[in-house]
Design an enzyme around this catalytic site. Structure first.
Site, PDB file in Angstrom:
ATOM      1  N   THR A   1     -13.348  -5.251  41.352  1.00  0.00           N
ATOM      2  CA  THR A   1     -12.999  -5.775  42.678  1.00  0.00           C
ATOM      3  C   THR A   1     -11.493  -5.991  42.804  1.00  0.00           C
ATOM      4  OG1 THR A   1     -13.334  -8.106  42.085  1.00  0.00           O
ATOM      5  CG2 THR A   1     -15.240  -6.909  42.947  1.00  0.00           C
ATOM      6  N   ASN A   2     -10.827  -6.319  41.708  1.00  0.00           N
ATOM      7  CA  ASN A   2      -9.365  -6.439  41.780  1.00  0.00           C
ATOM      8  C   ASN A   2      -8.707  -5.084  41.979  1.00  0.00           C
ATOM      9  OD1 ASN A   2      -8.224  -9.282  41.395  1.00  0.00           O
ATOM     10  ND2 ASN A   2      -9.923  -9.205  39.932  1.00  0.00           N
TER      11      ASN A   2
ATOM     12  N   MET B   1     -11.115  -6.156  29.491  1.00  0.00           N
ATOM     13  CA  MET B   1     -11.700  -7.188  28.625  1.00  0.00           C
ATOM     14  C   MET B   1     -11.374  -7.018  27.144  1.00  0.00           C
ATOM     15  SD  MET B   1     -12.927  -9.129  30.803  1.00  0.00           S
ATOM     16  CE  MET B   1     -13.665  -9.287  32.423  1.00  0.00           C
TER      17      MET B   1
ATOM     18  N   ILE C   1      -8.313  -7.189  23.948  1.00  0.00           N
ATOM     19  CA  ILE C   1      -6.986  -7.643  23.557  1.00  0.00           C
ATOM     20  C   ILE C   1      -6.216  -6.450  23.005  1.00  0.00           C
ATOM     21  CG2 ILE C   1      -5.760  -9.103  21.892  1.00  0.00           C
ATOM     22  CD1 ILE C   1      -7.751 -11.279  22.569  1.00  0.00           C
ATOM     23  N   LEU C   2      -4.983  -6.295  23.460  1.00  0.00           N
ATOM     24  CA  LEU C   2      -4.147  -5.178  23.023  1.00  0.00           C
ATOM     25  C   LEU C   2      -3.087  -5.693  22.051  1.00  0.00           C
ATOM     26  CD1 LEU C   2      -3.837  -3.484  26.526  1.00  0.00           C
ATOM     27  CD2 LEU C   2      -5.300  -2.776  24.610  1.00  0.00           C
TER      28      LEU C   2
ATOM     29  N   ASN D   1      -1.239  -9.075  34.172  1.00  0.00           N
ATOM     30  CA  ASN D   1      -2.656  -9.396  33.980  1.00  0.00           C
ATOM     31  C   ASN D   1      -3.064 -10.436  35.019  1.00  0.00           C
ATOM     32  OD1 ASN D   1      -5.250  -9.561  32.623  1.00  0.00           O
ATOM     33  ND2 ASN D   1      -4.593 -11.546  31.819  1.00  0.00           N
TER      34      ASN D   1
ATOM     35  N   HIS E   1      -5.718 -13.456  35.640  1.00  0.00           N
ATOM     36  CA  HIS E   1      -6.642 -14.322  34.891  1.00  0.00           C
ATOM     37  C   HIS E   1      -7.267 -15.315  35.870  1.00  0.00           C
ATOM     38  CE1 HIS E   1      -8.360 -16.348  31.460  1.00  0.00           C
ATOM     39  NE2 HIS E   1      -8.017 -17.490  32.030  1.00  0.00           N
TER      40      HIS E   1
HETATM   41  C1  GAR Z   1     -11.759 -11.085  37.288  1.00  0.00           C
HETATM   42  O1  GAR Z   1     -12.157 -12.369  37.666  1.00  0.00           O
HETATM   43  C2  GAR Z   1     -10.553 -11.151  36.363  1.00  0.00           C
HETATM   44  O2  GAR Z   1      -9.653 -12.162  36.693  1.00  0.00           O
HETATM   45  C3  GAR Z   1     -11.217 -11.446  35.047  1.00  0.00           C
HETATM   46  O3  GAR Z   1     -12.384 -10.657  35.049  1.00  0.00           O
HETATM   47  C4  GAR Z   1     -12.820 -10.430  36.398  1.00  0.00           C
HETATM   48  C5  GAR Z   1     -12.934  -8.941  36.624  1.00  0.00           C
HETATM   49  O4  GAR Z   1     -13.461  -8.664  37.884  1.00  0.00           O
HETATM   50  N1  GAR Z   1     -10.350 -11.158  33.939  1.00  0.00           N
HETATM   51  C6  GAR Z   1     -10.315 -11.889  32.849  1.00  0.00           C
HETATM   52  O5  GAR Z   1     -11.057 -12.817  32.636  1.00  0.00           O
HETATM   53  C7  GAR Z   1      -9.276 -11.461  31.829  1.00  0.00           C
HETATM   54  N2  GAR Z   1      -9.013 -12.535  30.892  1.00  0.00           N
HETATM   55  P1  GAR Z   1     -13.275  -7.250  38.579  1.00  0.00           P
HETATM   56  O6  GAR Z   1     -13.658  -6.170  37.562  1.00  0.00           O
HETATM   57  O7  GAR Z   1     -14.226  -7.292  39.726  1.00  0.00           O
HETATM   58  O8  GAR Z   1     -11.841  -7.133  39.018  1.00  0.00           O
END
Ligand code: GAR
Length: 215
Positions: free
Chosen positions: A16-17, A94, A96-97, A111, A113
């Site tokens: 979604t992001n 998801m 860690i690099l 990133n 968060h």
């Molecule tokens: C989002 O809420 C993002 O901030 C989080 O995973 C979700 C992915 O949603 N990321 C983390 O937690 C990274 N530490 P999406 O695939 O719909 O964008």
């Protein structure tokens, strides 16, 4: 040669992001940035369909095909260089690099968060878990953060943050959705635009925005 406005978005799930970035690009709101590549860490990531629907080139680099983070990071960094990527965006990525990608892209990896860093972050704090942690702690306010990536998980300089209210009836899923709608989907495209416009200055831990945040 790395081109600052060629953007790669790294994804692992729903995307979604990524969609928020695609939509901002259609409105010409990415500061001249071009979504040049979407890299997924798993072949079934729905984000790949969003990318294909928007005509963005995709690549799948399955994390499970690599023995460890260093080997995975090496392959990823090579791919990004080959495609002349200048800005790397982790959008629900998801894994860690390691240091190699941070050296290749100093202050050029963003990133998103789903919490107000330094709360509810670091190794193990990802996706829905972050909202479970916030609800278990009982905070009244949470939010989202966009930051530059360094070797420390979720530890790099903060670019943008936005607070979101926690409501008494929240479940992790409800809170996740509200944080996305009210914060993540706005902050991430804005941070990308500021980067592409060359308006982010990093000094130590502090990021300043040339001309202020004019959203
Ligand atoms: C989002 O809420 C993002 O901030 C989080 O995973 C979700 C992915 O949603 N990321 C983390 O937690 C990274 N530490 P999406 O695939 O719909 O964008």
């Amino acid at each position: 040669m790395l081109k600052p406005c060629r953007i790669a978005v790294l994804v692992s799930g729903g995307g979604t992001n990524l969609q928020a970035l695609i939509d901002a690009g259609r409105r010409d709101e990415l500061g001249g940035g071009e979504l040049a590549l979407v890299v997924a860490s798993r072949p079934d990531a729905y984000a790949l369909q969003r990318a294909a629907g928007a005509g963005i080139p995709t690549a799948v680099l399955p994390r499970k095909d690599y023995p460890g983070s260093a080997a995975y990071t090496h392959a990823l960094t090579q791919l990004l260089r080959e495609r002349e990527i200048g800005l790397v965006v982790l959008a629900g990525f998801m894994h860690i690099l390691t240091e190699e990608i941070v050296s290749a892209y100093p202050n050029a990896i963003l990133n998103v968060h789903p919490a107000l860093i330094p709360s509810f972050c670091g190794a193990g704090a990802y996706g829905l878990h972050v909202h479970e942690m916030a609800l278990a702690y009982g905070v009244k306010v949470t939010g989202a953060t966009v930051h530059f990536v360094t070797e420390e998980p979720d530890g790099g300089p903060v670019v943008l943050q936005k607070a979101v209210e926690v409501l008494p009836e929240d479940t992790p899923e409800l809170l996740q959705r509200r944080v996305m709608e009210q914060a993540e989907w706005k902050l991430l495209p804005r941070a990308v635009a500021l980067f592409c416009q060359g308006r982010l200055r990093v000094e130590g831990r502090k990021v300043t925005i040339d001309g202020g945040d004019d959203r």
